[in-house]
Scaffold this motif. Sequence first.
Motif, PDB file in Angstrom:
ATOM      1  N   LYS A  60       0.615  -1.286  -0.096  1.00 22.61           N
ATOM      2  CA  LYS A  60      -0.073   0.081  -0.042  1.00 22.61           C
ATOM      3  C   LYS A  60       0.858   1.145   0.088  1.00 22.61           C
ATOM      4  CE  LYS A  60      -2.985   0.082   3.236  1.00 22.61           C
ATOM      5  NZ  LYS A  60      -3.691  -0.043   4.447  1.00 22.61           N
ATOM      6  N   GLY A  61       1.934   0.997   0.501  1.00 23.96           N
ATOM      7  CA  GLY A  61       2.919   2.327   0.803  1.00 23.96           C
ATOM      8  C   GLY A  61       4.334   1.966   0.461  1.00 23.96           C
ATOM      9  N   ILE A  62       5.051   2.776  -0.239  1.00 25.69           N
ATOM     10  CA  ILE A  62       6.337   2.434  -0.819  1.00 25.69           C
ATOM     11  C   ILE A  62       7.443   3.566   0.054  1.00 25.69           C
ATOM     12  CG2 ILE A  62       7.975   2.401  -2.763  1.00 25.69           C
ATOM     13  CD1 ILE A  62       5.476   1.736  -4.430  1.00 25.69           C
ATOM     14  N   LEU A  63       8.561   3.402   0.564  1.00 28.35           N
ATOM     15  CA  LEU A  63       9.403   4.174   1.142  1.00 28.35           C
ATOM     16  C   LEU A  63      10.742   3.921   0.251  1.00 28.35           C
ATOM     17  CD1 LEU A  63       7.624   3.822   3.778  1.00 28.35           C
ATOM     18  CD2 LEU A  63       9.822   4.305   4.866  1.00 28.35           C
ATOM     19  N   ILE A  90      -0.301  -0.624 -11.946  1.00 30.43           N
ATOM     20  CA  ILE A  90      -0.037  -1.344 -11.049  1.00 30.43           C
ATOM     21  C   ILE A  90       0.496  -0.483  -9.772  1.00 30.43           C
ATOM     22  CG2 ILE A  90       2.528  -1.853 -11.594  1.00 30.43           C
ATOM     23  CD1 ILE A  90       1.705  -4.853 -11.269  1.00 30.43           C
ATOM     24  N   LEU A  91       0.941   0.659  -9.977  1.00 27.83           N
ATOM     25  CA  LEU A  91       1.492   1.393  -8.820  1.00 27.83           C
ATOM     26  C   LEU A  91       0.503   2.418  -8.396  1.00 27.83           C
ATOM     27  CD1 LEU A  91       5.477   1.539  -9.457  1.00 27.83           C
ATOM     28  CD2 LEU A  91       4.109  -0.203  -7.967  1.00 27.83           C
ATOM     29  N   ARG A  92      -0.367   2.656  -9.263  1.00 24.67           N
ATOM     30  CA  ARG A  92      -1.357   3.703  -9.162  1.00 24.67           C
ATOM     31  C   ARG A  92      -1.939   3.673  -7.789  1.00 24.67           C
ATOM     32  NH1 ARG A  92      -1.741   7.031 -12.841  1.00 24.67           N
ATOM     33  NH2 ARG A  92      -1.226   5.514 -14.247  1.00 24.67           N
ATOM     34  N   GLY A  93      -2.195   5.123  -7.137  1.00 23.27           N
ATOM     35  CA  GLY A  93      -2.940   5.400  -5.931  1.00 23.27           C
ATOM     36  C   GLY A  93      -2.160   4.872  -4.708  1.00 23.27           C
ATOM     37  N   LYS A  94      -0.832   4.084  -4.828  1.00 24.99           N
ATOM     38  CA  LYS A  94      -0.157   3.903  -3.694  1.00 24.99           C
ATOM     39  C   LYS A  94       0.544   5.321  -3.078  1.00 24.99           C
ATOM     40  CE  LYS A  94       0.914  -0.883  -5.358  1.00 24.99           C
ATOM     41  NZ  LYS A  94       0.108  -1.852  -4.494  1.00 24.99           N
ATOM     42  N   ILE A  95       0.648   5.152  -1.764  1.00 27.13           N
ATOM     43  CA  ILE A  95       1.586   6.257  -1.253  1.00 27.13           C
ATOM     44  C   ILE A  95       2.963   6.058  -1.127  1.00 27.13           C
ATOM     45  CG2 ILE A  95       1.620   7.769   1.048  1.00 27.13           C
ATOM     46  CD1 ILE A  95      -1.348   7.531  -0.281  1.00 27.13           C
ATOM     47  N   GLY A  96       3.547   6.977  -1.517  1.00 27.23           N
ATOM     48  CA  GLY A  96       5.042   7.128  -1.817  1.00 27.23           C
ATOM     49  C   GLY A  96       5.830   7.996  -0.676  1.00 27.23           C
ATOM     50  N   MET A  97       6.957   7.748  -0.246  1.00 27.17           N
ATOM     51  CA  MET A  97       7.769   8.601   0.750  1.00 27.17           C
ATOM     52  C   MET A  97       9.167   8.460   0.318  1.00 27.17           C
ATOM     53  SD  MET A  97       8.055   8.416   4.814  1.00 27.17           S
ATOM     54  CE  MET A  97       9.386   8.486   5.664  1.00 27.17           C
ATOM     55  N   ILE A 138       5.200  10.061  -9.315  1.00 32.03           N
ATOM     56  CA  ILE A 138       4.355  10.892 -10.020  1.00 32.03           C
ATOM     57  C   ILE A 138       4.059  10.417 -11.516  1.00 32.03           C
ATOM     58  CG2 ILE A 138       3.737  13.128 -11.158  1.00 32.03           C
ATOM     59  CD1 ILE A 138       5.145  14.494  -8.693  1.00 32.03           C
ATOM     60  N   ALA A 139       5.152  10.039 -12.128  1.00 28.00           N
ATOM     61  CA  ALA A 139       5.218   9.281 -13.269  1.00 28.00           C
ATOM     62  C   ALA A 139       4.411   8.229 -13.131  1.00 28.00           C
ATOM     63  CB  ALA A 139       6.540   9.168 -14.007  1.00 28.00           C
ATOM     64  N   ASN A 140       4.308   7.314 -12.271  1.00 27.92           N
ATOM     65  CA  ASN A 140       3.814   6.149 -11.834  1.00 27.92           C
ATOM     66  C   ASN A 140       2.431   6.106 -11.108  1.00 27.92           C
ATOM     67  OD1 ASN A 140       5.537   3.931 -13.350  1.00 27.92           O
ATOM     68  ND2 ASN A 140       6.748   5.614 -12.211  1.00 27.92           N
ATOM     69  N   GLY A 141       1.849   7.396 -10.867  1.00 28.68           N
ATOM     70  CA  GLY A 141       0.743   7.174 -10.172  1.00 28.68           C
ATOM     71  C   GLY A 141       0.755   7.130  -8.625  1.00 28.68           C
ATOM     72  N   VAL A 142       1.853   7.045  -8.168  1.00 27.06           N
ATOM     73  CA  VAL A 142       2.097   6.853  -6.635  1.00 27.06           C
ATOM     74  C   VAL A 142       1.770   8.439  -6.120  1.00 27.06           C
ATOM     75  CG1 VAL A 142       3.739   6.243  -4.944  1.00 27.06           C
ATOM     76  CG2 VAL A 142       3.798   5.186  -6.854  1.00 27.06           C
ATOM     77  N   ILE A 143       1.208   8.549  -4.835  1.00 32.76           N
ATOM     78  CA  ILE A 143       0.874   9.628  -4.490  1.00 32.76           C
ATOM     79  C   ILE A 143       2.366   9.933  -3.459  1.00 32.76           C
ATOM     80  CG2 ILE A 143      -0.360  10.965  -2.726  1.00 32.76           C
ATOM     81  CD1 ILE A 143      -2.719   9.050  -3.652  1.00 32.76           C
ATOM     82  N   PRO A 144       2.981  11.044  -3.843  1.00 35.22           N
ATOM     83  CA  PRO A 144       4.210  11.275  -2.852  1.00 35.22           C
ATOM     84  C   PRO A 144       3.712  12.158  -1.951  1.00 35.22           C
ATOM     85  CG  PRO A 144       4.213  12.782  -5.049  1.00 35.22           C
ATOM     86  CD  PRO A 144       2.823  11.711  -5.023  1.00 35.22           C
ATOM     87  N   VAL A 145       4.412  11.946  -0.440  1.00 35.22           N
ATOM     88  CA  VAL A 145       3.983  12.796   0.662  1.00 35.22           C
ATOM     89  C   VAL A 145       5.309  13.294   1.319  1.00 35.22           C
ATOM     90  CG1 VAL A 145       1.915  11.645   1.038  1.00 35.22           C
ATOM     91  CG2 VAL A 145       3.964  10.938   2.359  1.00 35.22           C
TER      92      VAL A 145
END
Length: 193
Positions: free
Chosen positions: A75-78, A109-116, A140-147
Motif C-alpha cells: 500500500k505504501g512505498i519508502l 500497478i502502482l497507481r494510488g499507492k502512497i510514496g515517501m 508521480i510518473a507512476n501514479g504513486v501519491i508522494p508525501v
Amino acid sequence: MDIIGICGSPRKQATEYVLKNALNTLEDEGYETEFFTVRGKDLSPCKHCDYCLKKKECINKDDMYTLYDLLPKAKGILVATPVYNGGLSAQTKIIIDRCRALNMKDYDILRGKIGMAIAVGGDRSGGQELAIQQIHTFYIANGVIPVSGGSFGANLGACFWSKDTLEGVKKDVEGFRSLQKTLKMFIRFLEKE
C-alpha cells in the motif's frame, strides 16, 4: 504486507539504518513491513530495449524480480537513497528505471499507492532535496501519491546529514525530526485508503 522499504545503498551504513528506523516506527503503528536492499543484489541497469513492451516482463532476469513481486502488494512505498554527486545512487536509479517493465505488465500497478522518500547525504546540503525530487518524479510518473513532512523542516521529505558515517547519522537530530514529520504524514495518507 502493507509497506515496502527499498534501500538504495550498496553499503550497510547510514541509509539502511535510517530506513530500518522508519520501518520499525511503522511496525510500532501496526503496519506490516518488508525491507529490500540493493546491497549484494544482482541488479542490471535498464537497457531501454523495449523487450518489456512486447513480452510484459524484463529481459534482465535478476534480483529485480523480487521487487516485481513485492511492489504490487504494498500500500505504501519508502525509497531511501544515499546522495551521490548531488543525486540518487546508481542502484536507486536502477530500481526506478527497471519499474518500467512492471508498468508494461499493468499500467496501473502502482497507481494510488502512497510514496515517501528519504535521502542521506555526507554533507548538510549535498543534494538531499534533489534526490528526493527524483524519487517523487518517479512516484508521480507512476501514479504513486508522494508525501512530504510539510512545512518547517521536511518540505519534501526526510533529509539526513551523515557526515559519511553511521555515527554521524545517528546524531542528526534535525534529520530524525524530518523523518518523524514525514512518517506522520505518510501514515495519515495510508489511513485515508
